[in-house]
Design an enzyme around this catalytic site. Structure first.
Site, PDB file in Angstrom:
ATOM      1  N   SER A  57       0.808  -1.217   0.000  1.00  0.00           N
ATOM      2  CA  SER A  57       0.000   0.000   0.000  1.00  0.00           C
ATOM      3  C   SER A  57       0.844   1.271   0.000  1.00  0.00           C
ATOM      4  CB  SER A  57      -0.944   0.005   1.205  1.00  0.00           C
ATOM      5  OG  SER A  57      -0.225  -0.053   2.422  1.00  0.00           O
ATOM      6  N   ASP A  72       2.033  -0.058   8.545  1.00  0.00           N
ATOM      7  CA  ASP A  72       3.029  -1.038   8.113  1.00  0.00           C
ATOM      8  C   ASP A  72       3.598  -0.636   6.759  1.00  0.00           C
ATOM      9  OD1 ASP A  72       1.777  -3.024   5.829  1.00  0.00           O
ATOM     10  OD2 ASP A  72       0.218  -2.265   7.161  1.00  0.00           O
ATOM     11  N   ASP A  74       5.947  -2.441   3.583  1.00  0.00           N
ATOM     12  CA  ASP A  74       6.534  -3.655   3.026  1.00  0.00           C
ATOM     13  C   ASP A  74       7.687  -3.249   2.125  1.00  0.00           C
ATOM     14  OD1 ASP A  74       4.544  -5.750   3.950  1.00  0.00           O
ATOM     15  OD2 ASP A  74       3.214  -4.341   2.938  1.00  0.00           O
ATOM     16  N   ASN A 116       6.801 -16.391   8.452  1.00  0.00           N
ATOM     17  CA  ASN A 116       6.981 -17.289   7.308  1.00  0.00           C
ATOM     18  C   ASN A 116       7.365 -16.534   6.035  1.00  0.00           C
ATOM     19  OD1 ASN A 116       6.686 -19.927   8.216  1.00  0.00           O
ATOM     20  ND2 ASN A 116       4.450 -19.846   8.130  1.00  0.00           N
ATOM     21  N   ASP A 130       7.860  -4.671   7.283  1.00  0.00           N
ATOM     22  CA  ASP A 130       7.963  -6.072   6.885  1.00  0.00           C
ATOM     23  C   ASP A 130       8.981  -6.197   5.752  1.00  0.00           C
ATOM     24  OD1 ASP A 130       6.194  -7.074   8.719  1.00  0.00           O
ATOM     25  OD2 ASP A 130       4.460  -6.993   7.383  1.00  0.00           O
TER      26      ASP A 130
END
Length: 326
Positions: A57, A72, A74, A116, A130
């Site tokens: 985003s 957040d 990424d 993961n 992240d």
């Protein structure tokens, strides 16, 4: 019929749109992490520094200000020193994850979280970064280091480019609708698990209704109705870029039904707001969808109580399944 487009724009600009100072703060944190990781690869591993490509985003410019949760970012890490090697010679995903954990440990007061699909670095100021890890050979799509599934095909940059192309074709209203849907998710999710922001973004782009370019309220209801109708017929969504997987593949029947019910509630309450003759009452209905961050309309003090001129839409009445109706 009440037109609450002005209230939607106020809600968007004042409450949910990512402000420039926050965006700059997030960018600085991201860049500091990049520098630390590059230093680790150069000095500790003695290999070529990785490259980075933002994703999600933040790069699509659809981030919303959360009610209570965390922002957040990424930021994809692309391992340059492995891109010319055969996949059979690549280290395991767990190994490359361990490199990023070691590189970022101590950067913030909390230890990085090894998930993961990425390594998460958590900041006290209610946000996290992240860090998914990729290898991209020149003639192939990128492969993501997934700790439980191995090296899997994933191309987030292609998804960002796809969405930007959709916006170029359909206009900036599409980005606002994505933000409204994310704000609705933020307020309504609670015990009902909503789709990810990525899925909401693809759904909005796929089912965008362009009939109301100057009426975000009507456009949202029309687009949500299209999404609901389509998923009611076939609860399916394929990623529009590689690897082209079914994004609802692991959803249970209960989760599917719950999301359809939430969509139906959005369409119903939004439709009631559109049809309400009293703009104050209409805004109260929108607050049931978005919460108290959505502004409540206050009529001008000198408004003639016998006239609805201040709350009427200038748009022609619309017949059919979308937006306002006669």
């Amino acid at each position: 019929m009440s037109n609450c487009h002005d209230l939607f724009i106020k809600f968007h600009d004042d409450e949910i749109y990512l402000k420039s100072d926050k965006k700059e703060s997030l960018r600085k944190s991201r860049n500091a992490l990049r520098d630390k990781i590059k230093k680790y690869f150069s000095e500790e591993l003695d290999v070529k520094k990785p490259k980075f490509y933002g994703q999600g985003s933040y790069m699509m410019n659809t981030t919303v200000t959360p009610i209570d949760g965390e922002y957040d970012i990424d930021d994809g890490i692309y391992l340059e020193h492995l891109k010319d090697t055969d996949e059979g010679d690549w280290p395991t995903p767990s190994t490359v994850h361990s490199w990023i954990v070691k590189a970022t440990k101590g950067h913030t007061s909390e230890d990085p979280v090894d998930k993961n699909t990425c390594v998460r670095v958590i900041y006290k100021a209610n946000y996290h970064v992240d860090l998914p890890i990729y290898i991209k050979k020149d003639d192939q799509s990128p492969k993501l280091a997934h700790k439980s599934k191995g090296w899997i095909t994933s191309d987030p940059k292609a998804l960002t480019d796809w969405f930007k192309g959709e916006v170029q074709t359909k206009g900036d209203q599409l980005k606002r609708l994505v933000r409204y849907l994310k704000a609705w998710k933020d307020y309504k999710e609670n015990d009902t698990k909503f789709p990810s922001g990525m899925i909401l973004t693809i759904l909005a782009a796929n089912h965008f209704v362009s009939d109301y370019p100057d009426e975000d309220d009507a456009a949202l209801v029309a687009t949500a109705k299209e999404i609901h109708n389509t998923l009611s017929e076939s609860f399916s969504l394929v990623r529009p870029v590689v690897p082209g997987e079914e994004l609802f593949d692991n959803w249970s029947e209960t989760r599917r039904t719950n999301f359809l019910n939430k969509l139906e509630d959005l369409v119903k309450k939004g439709g009631e707001a559109l049809e309400n003759q009293d703009k104050t009452e209409a805004s109260k209905k929108w607050r049931k969808i978005f919460g108290s961050r959505f502004p409540e309309y206050q009529p001008p003090k000198d408004e003639n109580k016998g006239s609805n001129s201040a709350i009427q839409t200038n748009s022609a009445a619309v017949l059919g399944n979308h937006g306002r109706s006669a």
